[in-house]
Scaffold this motif. Sequence first.
Motif, mmCIF file in Angstrom:
data_model
loop_
_atom_site.group_PDB
_atom_site.id
_atom_site.type_symbol
_atom_site.label_atom_id
_atom_site.label_comp_id
_atom_site.label_asym_id
_atom_site.label_seq_id
_atom_site.Cartn_x
_atom_site.Cartn_y
_atom_site.Cartn_z
ATOM 1 N N ASN A 29 -28.919 0.939 -47.795
ATOM 2 C CA ASN A 29 -30.182 1.304 -47.991
ATOM 3 C C ASN A 29 -30.434 2.090 -49.247
ATOM 4 N N GLU A 32 -33.818 1.848 -51.734
ATOM 5 C CA GLU A 32 -34.753 0.961 -50.841
ATOM 6 C C GLU A 32 -35.500 1.948 -49.778
ATOM 7 N N LEU A 35 -39.157 1.503 -48.800
ATOM 8 C CA LEU A 35 -39.498 0.462 -47.958
ATOM 9 C C LEU A 35 -39.101 0.326 -46.683
ATOM 10 N N ASN A 73 -34.690 6.057 -53.784
ATOM 11 C CA ASN A 73 -35.785 5.230 -53.770
ATOM 12 C C ASN A 73 -36.098 4.768 -55.361
ATOM 13 N N SER A 74 -35.310 3.648 -55.675
ATOM 14 C CA SER A 74 -35.396 3.361 -57.017
ATOM 15 C C SER A 74 -36.582 2.839 -57.366
ATOM 16 N N ASN A 75 -37.537 2.510 -56.673
ATOM 17 C CA ASN A 75 -38.809 2.101 -57.169
ATOM 18 C C ASN A 75 -39.875 3.408 -57.536
#
Length: 125
Positions: A29, A32, A35, A73-75
């Motif tokens: 996870n 991510e 998401l 949370n790489s985004n």
Amino acid sequence: VLDNLNKAKRAVDHGTDVMTRQGYMNKENEGEFWLLFETRPYMRILKHYVEALIECGMMKKAASECENILRLNSNDNMGARYTLMHLYALLEMEDQALELHEHDKHIHHLRQQRPHRTYYGKRGG
């Protein structure tokens, strides 16, 4: 101000415990978290904690927590990279700022370039 920081820290500790017990804190996870709908409240708590740290002048710890947010949370749906770039500039962490600059394609936004200019202005460059 310290009361807010202590409450935020307790919330983060509790949230970390809950995320671990529910099986979200794993390599699968990592990167991510946003998401996964169930992890969003935890991510918001982390962001609030960063804000409380900044309010208390704990900039190095705030930078570390921003790095943690980006790891989870790489985004970066919450914009932690903007806060982190400002912290890097304030703390004169040039290598980390340049690494963040290279890593993120959104870094060219004017909001991101200003801290870089501030840092280089401080250095006389």
